[in-house]
Write a protein that holds these residues in place. Structure first.
Motif, mmCIF file in Angstrom:
data_model
loop_
_atom_site.group_PDB
_atom_site.id
_atom_site.type_symbol
_atom_site.label_atom_id
_atom_site.label_comp_id
_atom_site.label_asym_id
_atom_site.label_seq_id
_atom_site.Cartn_x
_atom_site.Cartn_y
_atom_site.Cartn_z
ATOM 1 N N ASP A 22 4.229 54.836 15.293
ATOM 2 C CA ASP A 22 5.019 56.082 15.682
ATOM 3 C C ASP A 22 3.770 56.079 16.534
ATOM 4 O OD1 ASP A 22 7.413 55.966 14.119
ATOM 5 O OD2 ASP A 22 6.220 55.981 12.246
ATOM 6 N N LEU A 23 2.649 56.451 16.131
ATOM 7 C CA LEU A 23 0.789 57.079 16.127
ATOM 8 C C LEU A 23 0.982 56.232 17.975
ATOM 9 C CD1 LEU A 23 -0.856 56.598 13.548
ATOM 10 C CD2 LEU A 23 0.382 58.993 14.041
ATOM 11 N N SER A 24 0.754 55.263 18.205
ATOM 12 C CA SER A 24 0.756 54.817 19.590
ATOM 13 C C SER A 24 1.809 54.328 20.655
ATOM 14 C CB SER A 24 -0.045 53.396 19.417
ATOM 15 O OG SER A 24 -0.816 52.823 20.457
ATOM 16 N N SER A 25 2.565 54.151 20.634
ATOM 17 C CA SER A 25 4.055 54.041 20.953
ATOM 18 C C SER A 25 4.742 55.375 20.991
ATOM 19 C CB SER A 25 4.425 52.615 20.599
ATOM 20 O OG SER A 25 5.658 52.288 21.653
ATOM 21 N N CYS A 26 5.959 56.016 19.731
ATOM 22 C CA CYS A 26 6.096 57.236 20.151
ATOM 23 C C CYS A 26 5.468 58.011 20.272
ATOM 24 C CB CYS A 26 6.621 56.973 18.356
ATOM 25 S SG CYS A 26 7.587 55.970 18.293
ATOM 26 N N GLY A 27 4.461 58.260 19.805
ATOM 27 C CA GLY A 27 3.346 59.525 19.796
ATOM 28 C C GLY A 27 3.364 59.803 21.410
ATOM 29 N N PRO A 28 3.372 59.766 22.405
ATOM 30 C CA PRO A 28 2.897 59.935 23.557
ATOM 31 C C PRO A 28 4.698 61.241 23.808
ATOM 32 C CG PRO A 28 2.216 57.571 24.327
ATOM 33 C CD PRO A 28 2.503 57.915 22.842
ATOM 34 N N ALA A 29 5.926 60.517 23.478
ATOM 35 C CA ALA A 29 7.240 61.498 23.123
ATOM 36 C C ALA A 29 6.640 62.439 22.563
ATOM 37 C CB ALA A 29 8.239 60.012 23.355
ATOM 38 N N ASP A 89 4.768 72.782 8.607
ATOM 39 C CA ASP A 89 4.780 71.767 7.059
ATOM 40 C C ASP A 89 5.602 71.518 6.838
ATOM 41 O OD1 ASP A 89 2.922 71.842 4.585
ATOM 42 O OD2 ASP A 89 5.065 72.818 4.032
ATOM 43 N N GLY A 90 5.301 69.683 7.072
ATOM 44 C CA GLY A 90 6.582 68.839 6.725
ATOM 45 C C GLY A 90 7.488 68.036 7.539
ATOM 46 N N VAL A 91 6.878 68.073 8.837
ATOM 47 C CA VAL A 91 7.907 68.293 9.827
ATOM 48 C C VAL A 91 7.317 66.729 10.195
ATOM 49 C CG1 VAL A 91 6.061 69.427 11.573
ATOM 50 C CG2 VAL A 91 8.706 68.804 12.228
ATOM 51 N N PHE A 92 6.304 66.625 10.020
ATOM 52 C CA PHE A 92 5.677 65.403 10.507
ATOM 53 C C PHE A 92 6.578 64.403 9.560
ATOM 54 C CE2 PHE A 92 3.442 67.652 13.955
ATOM 55 C CZ PHE A 92 3.786 67.179 14.431
ATOM 56 N N ASN A 93 6.438 64.954 8.275
ATOM 57 C CA ASN A 93 6.639 63.542 7.217
ATOM 58 C C ASN A 93 8.238 63.706 7.607
ATOM 59 O OD1 ASN A 93 4.760 65.473 6.163
ATOM 60 N ND2 ASN A 93 4.414 64.264 4.518
ATOM 61 N N GLN A 94 9.239 64.269 7.854
ATOM 62 C CA GLN A 94 10.218 64.322 8.191
ATOM 63 C C GLN A 94 10.440 63.045 9.641
ATOM 64 O OE1 GLN A 94 12.708 67.561 8.446
ATOM 65 N NE2 GLN A 94 11.436 68.675 7.143
ATOM 66 N N LEU A 95 9.677 63.353 10.792
ATOM 67 C CA LEU A 95 9.817 62.448 11.567
ATOM 68 C C LEU A 95 9.303 61.182 11.539
ATOM 69 C CD1 LEU A 95 7.898 63.036 15.131
ATOM 70 C CD2 LEU A 95 7.136 61.381 13.739
ATOM 71 N N ILE A 96 7.421 60.981 10.309
ATOM 72 C CA ILE A 96 8.068 59.271 10.583
ATOM 73 C C ILE A 96 9.278 58.937 9.175
ATOM 74 C CG2 ILE A 96 6.384 58.142 8.551
ATOM 75 C CD1 ILE A 96 4.114 60.369 9.480
ATOM 76 N N ARG A 97 9.654 60.123 8.343
ATOM 77 C CA ARG A 97 10.622 59.000 7.558
ATOM 78 C C ARG A 97 11.748 58.411 8.267
ATOM 79 N NH1 ARG A 97 10.057 63.855 4.089
ATOM 80 N NH2 ARG A 97 8.514 63.978 2.720
ATOM 81 N N THR A 98 12.247 59.586 9.641
ATOM 82 C CA THR A 98 13.410 59.543 10.161
ATOM 83 C C THR A 98 12.624 57.858 10.796
ATOM 84 O OG1 THR A 98 13.585 61.612 10.623
ATOM 85 C CG2 THR A 98 14.393 60.194 12.397
ATOM 86 N N THR A 99 11.592 57.580 11.843
ATOM 87 C CA THR A 99 11.626 56.198 12.106
ATOM 88 C C THR A 99 11.466 55.525 11.909
ATOM 89 O OG1 THR A 99 9.355 57.007 11.768
ATOM 90 C CG2 THR A 99 10.352 57.585 13.722
ATOM 91 N N HIS A 100 10.902 55.436 10.202
ATOM 92 C CA HIS A 100 10.741 54.385 9.128
ATOM 93 C C HIS A 100 12.553 54.341 8.326
ATOM 94 C CE1 HIS A 100 6.655 54.736 9.352
ATOM 95 N NE2 HIS A 100 6.695 53.795 8.344
ATOM 96 N N ASP A 101 13.214 54.796 8.370
ATOM 97 C CA ASP A 101 14.977 54.600 8.528
ATOM 98 C C ASP A 101 15.087 54.283 9.616
ATOM 99 O OD1 ASP A 101 14.418 56.387 5.540
ATOM 100 O OD2 ASP A 101 15.463 57.697 6.607
#
Length: 279
Positions: free
Chosen positions: A167-174, A246-258
């Motif tokens: 998420d941080l390295s590969s998806c992060g640029p997008a 607030d919380g938007v990046f938590n949702q982003l990480i949950r989305t990629t992990h799902d």
């Protein structure tokens, strides 16, 4: 050193082009294959000396390192294709996060690694995330990381953190490019500044901010503190951003992990005939 690439799609071709442009490999050291042979052939025509092979087995045969650059659900077929020709001393590298080291070690009698590249490698920047199987020794790691160091900073990670570091390295640029695009769109809409001018200024800002966080040794909090004078314009805008995001990046990480868990279950089903919940 000879290197095979199975799959010449977006990331496969990016790796090939970056490694050639950086001088890490010459075209004569590379063999490629693709589900659509014409795509592999077009790449070989572009880089004289590169070998375009009709089969995955031919691309892998005799190579020191073989990169598997195919989509998750195409992995089992690619592995089955190369299994008869793979030797124990070869290094097979997956660049796909839902394909586990254990998936490949259960199928191939060779050294197994996983590398998560980034689009930033196209400009010889960013990280290459490296994960190794049990049979990969220190010399093998050095060989692979020396190759990747021409286009990135190789970083060794634990496989259990594959998704989040991706998420941080590969998806992060997008993700960061999306936010920058929204910033530029708002600037154009609210003020009438030309889009090209706004994008040029914003892109230079992003490059400079990255340098502050790396070569400059600053943390994100320190950058904010240095820019945002108490009671000033930046400070007021930052307070608004904190409230609204607030919380938007938590949702982003949950989305990629799902999505990762969904893909992992499908890949596991293809390799071992059963679904797993991920790790």
């Amino acid at each position: 050193m000879n290197v095979g690439f199975i799959g010449t799609g977006t990331m496969g071709s990016l790796l090939i082009e970056a490694l050639i442009a950086s001088g890490a490999l010459s075209p004569t050291q590379i063999a490629v294959s693709n589900r659509t042979f014409a795509k592999a052939q077009a790449l070989a025509i572009r880089y004289s000396g590169m070998k375009a092979e009709f089969t995955n087995a031919a691309a892998a045969c005799g190579c020191d390192i073989v990169f598997l650059c195919v989509k998750p659900l195409e992995f089992k077929k690619a592995v089955d294709d190369i299994k008869p020709v793979i030797r124990p001393d070869q290094i097979v590298v997956s660049i796909t996060s839902p394909v586990l080291i254990s998936h490949l070690e259960g199928e191939l009698d060779c050294k197994i690694a996983k590398v998560i590249p980034s689009i930033t490698n196209h400009v010889w920047s960013g990280a290459s995330l490296c994960i190794y199987g049990q049979s990969v020794d220190e010399d093998d790691k050095t060989l692979l990381e020396d190759l990747l160091s021409h286009i990135s900073q190789p970083l060794r990670i634990d496989e259990s953190f594959t998704r989040i570091v991706s998420d941080l390295s590969s998806c992060g640029p997008a993700f960061i490019s999306f936010l920058l695009e929204q910033f530029v769109d708002a600037a154009v809409e609210e003020t009438g500044i030309g889009r090209e001018e706004a994008l040029r200024v914003a892109s230079a800002m992003l490059l400079g901010t990255g340098l502050l966080l790396t070569e400059g040794g600053m943390t994100p909090a320190e950058v904010q503190e240095r820019v945002a004078v108490p009671g000033g314009i930046t400070a007021k805008a930052l307070n608004m951003l904190r409230r609204e995001t607030d919380g938007v990046f938590n949702q982003l990480i949950r989305t990629t992990h799902d999505k990762f868990k969904e893909d992992l279950a499908k890949v596991s089903s293809a390799f071992i005939g059963e679904e797993v919940n991920g790790q």
